[in-house]
Design a protein around this motif. Sequence first.
Motif, PDB file in Angstrom:
ATOM      1  N   THR A 130      -9.406  -3.422  -0.915  1.00  0.00           N
ATOM      2  CA  THR A 130      -8.514  -3.324   0.235  1.00  0.00           C
ATOM      3  C   THR A 130      -7.252  -2.578  -0.176  1.00  0.00           C
ATOM      4  O   THR A 130      -6.872  -2.558  -1.347  1.00  0.00           O
ATOM      5  CB  THR A 130      -8.143  -4.714   0.757  1.00  0.00           C
ATOM      6  N   ASP A 137      -5.373  -0.708   5.020  1.00  0.00           N
ATOM      7  CA  ASP A 137      -5.945  -1.878   5.684  1.00  0.00           C
ATOM      8  C   ASP A 137      -4.865  -2.813   6.207  1.00  0.00           C
ATOM      9  O   ASP A 137      -4.992  -3.389   7.290  1.00  0.00           O
ATOM     10  CB  ASP A 137      -6.857  -2.636   4.707  1.00  0.00           C
ATOM     11  N   THR A 138      -3.806  -2.990   5.424  1.00  0.00           N
ATOM     12  CA  THR A 138      -2.716  -3.876   5.828  1.00  0.00           C
ATOM     13  C   THR A 138      -1.391  -3.200   5.506  1.00  0.00           C
ATOM     14  O   THR A 138      -1.317  -2.276   4.685  1.00  0.00           O
ATOM     15  CB  THR A 138      -2.774  -5.232   5.101  1.00  0.00           C
TER      16      THR A 138
END
Length: 392
Positions: free
Chosen positions: A5, A55-56
Amino acid sequence: MTTQTSTAITHIGTLVTNNPDLGTGPLGQIKDAALVIEGDRIAWTGPTDRVPATDTTQDAGGRTVIPGFVDSHSHLVFAGDRTEEFNARMSGQSYRAGGIRTTVAATRAATDAALEANLTHHLAEALRQGTTTFETKSGYGLTTADEERALRIAAAHTDEVTFLGAHIVSPDFADDPAAYVALVTGEMLDACAPHARWIDVFCEKGAFDGDQARAILTAGRARGLLPRIHANQLSYGPGVQLAVELDAASADHCTHLTDADVDALAHSDTVATLLPGAEFSTRAAWPDARRLLDAGATVALSTDCNPGSSFTSSVPFCIALAVRDMGMTPDEALWSATAGGARALRRTDVGHLAPGARADLAFLDAPSHVHLAYRPGVPLVSQVWRAGARVA
């Protein structure tokens, strides 16, 4: 198959990368910055308005972000307390290396569980203050069994483990130092080498002289351990010259230096690791960082966290001391506590925030890293990330 991620940290007020190619000045600073973490590594750094998709995302809210501190000199496997010694010293008595014997007695008497609990307590304390890489030593057992267990306990928590059987001559060998050197370079080294990366010796009056130190470091090197040395802390001596001769990664303390010592460090790969917590705690003369830096030597800053002469785990405190009393600029002090510490451990993956580095970083509740010295004693570290994960 799992995929890594990615996380973007955006709106960093000032990002210190320690890479001049990435930003302004020697610290490679970027304003209104962002960085991207993939897995445990830095993947990208740059302005927030150019950050790639991830992703974040986390908004830093204008905080400063710096590399995690690299504390390349500590003594954290110990038991007991030396409050009375500190109190006496603050009441006028001088510091001598022999106080180590008090900690040796307490450490020998402690269980493995008690030693590990004390170690992890101080590691958590350091982590909260931004330390993401640390070295630690044995040296408070001074028997083969006690030195081996100290290193075994330390190795469960860090890769940077140092065999310091030559901290002082064991009280058991007070009348026969040569026999203790033979033990350190023989049976004790055989038992300890599998748990350590480094070998160290306290080269000082009241501990080991130059010839003894050379024999110990040379024996360790023959067993695959890399040398570092406690040098020139309490007096002028051969420690720095020996460090350079043996290509030691670091000569630590460097308080009493001749011009020849400074020149040797400046023309070598040996880092001068300065430990201002020790001078603060012993009321000794400060190391002259300005002299070393102006000569071209590489300087690291570390805590020397130990129960006798520097009982602090706070790198920010040591930065403030270095700026106030050792002639360092705030930029130099921060670099020395991050990239300098990495150099002292011969690491290229920590101490900076360029792509490819381990994602070790600290958030400061401040508009600039200068506040580490400008606001001494204030807990400015608000978040700590290590290997791509938020840990504090």
